[in-house]
Design a protein around this motif. Structure first.
Motif, short mmCIF file in Angstrom:
data_model
loop_
_atom_site.label_atom_id
_atom_site.label_comp_id
_atom_site.label_asym_id
_atom_site.label_seq_id
_atom_site.Cartn_x
_atom_site.Cartn_y
_atom_site.Cartn_z
N ASN A 34 -10.87 5.62 1.65
CA ASN A 34 -10.62 4.81 2.83
C ASN A 34 -9.47 3.88 2.48
O ASN A 34 -9.57 3.09 1.53
CB ASN A 34 -11.87 4.02 3.21
CG ASN A 34 -11.71 3.26 4.50
OD1 ASN A 34 -10.90 3.62 5.34
ND2 ASN A 34 -12.47 2.20 4.65
N ALA A 35 -8.36 3.99 3.22
CA ALA A 35 -7.19 3.16 2.93
C ALA A 35 -7.48 1.69 3.25
O ALA A 35 -8.09 1.38 4.28
CB ALA A 35 -6.00 3.64 3.75
N LYS A 36 -7.06 0.81 2.35
CA LYS A 36 -7.21 -0.63 2.57
C LYS A 36 -6.12 -1.10 3.53
O LYS A 36 -5.07 -0.48 3.64
CB LYS A 36 -7.09 -1.40 1.26
CG LYS A 36 -8.23 -1.13 0.29
CD LYS A 36 -8.06 -1.93 -0.99
CE LYS A 36 -9.19 -1.66 -1.96
NZ LYS A 36 -9.05 -2.44 -3.20
N THR A 37 -6.37 -2.20 4.20
CA THR A 37 -5.42 -2.77 5.15
C THR A 37 -4.67 -3.93 4.50
O THR A 37 -5.28 -4.78 3.85
CB THR A 37 -6.15 -3.26 6.42
OG1 THR A 37 -6.83 -2.14 7.00
CG2 THR A 37 -5.19 -3.84 7.43
N TYR A 38 -3.35 -3.93 4.69
CA TYR A 38 -2.50 -5.00 4.17
C TYR A 38 -1.56 -5.47 5.28
O TYR A 38 -1.50 -4.87 6.35
CB TYR A 38 -1.67 -4.50 2.98
CG TYR A 38 -2.52 -4.10 1.79
CD1 TYR A 38 -3.12 -5.06 0.99
CD2 TYR A 38 -2.73 -2.77 1.48
CE1 TYR A 38 -3.91 -4.70 -0.10
CE2 TYR A 38 -3.51 -2.40 0.39
CZ TYR A 38 -4.09 -3.37 -0.39
OH TYR A 38 -4.87 -3.02 -1.47
N GLY A 48 -0.98 -4.00 -1.39
CA GLY A 48 -0.89 -5.44 -1.53
C GLY A 48 -0.07 -6.13 -0.45
O GLY A 48 -0.05 -7.34 -0.37
N GLY A 49 0.66 -5.35 0.38
CA GLY A 49 1.50 -5.96 1.41
C GLY A 49 2.73 -6.60 0.79
O GLY A 49 3.04 -6.38 -0.39
N ASP A 50 3.44 -7.43 1.56
CA ASP A 50 4.65 -8.08 1.04
C ASP A 50 5.16 -9.08 2.07
O ASP A 50 4.70 -9.11 3.20
CB ASP A 50 5.73 -7.03 0.76
CG ASP A 50 6.65 -7.43 -0.40
OD1 ASP A 50 6.70 -8.63 -0.75
OD2 ASP A 50 7.32 -6.54 -0.94
N LYS A 51 6.12 -9.89 1.64
CA LYS A 51 6.80 -10.85 2.52
C LYS A 51 8.29 -10.57 2.45
O LYS A 51 8.84 -10.37 1.36
CB LYS A 51 6.53 -12.29 2.07
CG LYS A 51 5.09 -12.72 2.22
CD LYS A 51 4.88 -14.14 1.75
CE LYS A 51 3.42 -14.52 1.90
NZ LYS A 51 3.16 -15.89 1.48
N PHE A 52 8.93 -10.60 3.61
CA PHE A 52 10.37 -10.33 3.70
C PHE A 52 11.06 -11.47 4.44
O PHE A 52 10.51 -12.05 5.36
CB PHE A 52 10.63 -9.01 4.43
CG PHE A 52 10.13 -7.83 3.65
CD1 PHE A 52 10.95 -7.19 2.74
CD2 PHE A 52 8.83 -7.38 3.80
CE1 PHE A 52 10.48 -6.12 2.00
CE2 PHE A 52 8.36 -6.31 3.07
CZ PHE A 52 9.18 -5.68 2.17
#
Length: 186
Positions: free
Chosen positions: A82-86, A140-144
């Motif tokens: 199950n893919a995690k949400t970021y 983990g996501g990211d910030k741009f």
């Protein structure tokens, strides 16, 4: 076991339990996560308790239930994840939040349109490592942050019937100071 035939001959059957392979694969059906050789009748409890790990995903179960003991043939199962949400956060150069995208690991993502700020040209979205927005959601996501630079501006002077005593065009970057042109001669 013993087999007796007519005539008094006795035969003893001698056998050794056969070995079989258990393959636990990733969901691609190719990448091995764990592989063991087990003899017919061996306990597979250790494999039943094995929980694989994959960055950005939670393990759900195996595609086939792992038996208690090794059967009489090779066994293969694939991991179900199950893919995690970021989230990806997008900020203007001044720190103002522009947008947030929430998606599951590896889902396609698209950067938002750049903000519109008078006098500036936007060139890219970059994270703190200088990397651009990926095509899919990273673990983990990211910030741009938007990269912007002052726009080039041109000022054309009109003497309004007089004669200019300086260049009639001034090129500069938005926000840069410019020298005051000399007054035209009437």
């Amino acid at each position: 076991g013993t087999i007796m035939q007519e005539g008094g001959l006795t035969f003893d059957a001698i056998y050794e339990p056969a070995d079989f392979t258990v393959k636990l694969l990733d969901n691609d059906g190719k990448t091995p996560l764990k592989e063991v050789t087990a003899t017919f009748g061996d306990s597979l409890e250790e494999l039943q308790n094995y929980v694989p790990e994959k960055p950005g995903y939670d393990f759900v179960k195996w595609s086939e239930e792992i038996p208690d003991t090794m059967g009489g043939e090779d066994f293969t199962a694939q991991a179900i994840w199950n893919a995690k949400t970021y989230k990806l956060e997008f900020y203007d150069a001044d720190g103002t939040l522009v947008d947030i995208i929430v998606e599951k690991t590896d889902a396609p993502v698209k950067a938002p349109d750049f903000p519109v700020v008078e006098g500036y040209v936007y060139t890219a979205w970059v994270n703190e490592k200088g990397e651009s927005v990926p095509a899919t959601m990273p673990v983990g996501g990211d910030k741009f942050t938007a990269v912007r630079e002052p726009a080039n501006v041109s000022i054309t002077l009109d003497a309004n019937g007089g004669e200019l005593t300086c260049d009639e065009k001034i090129d500069a970057k938005f926000g840069d100071p410019i020298d005051t042109p000399t007054d035209p001669v009437l």
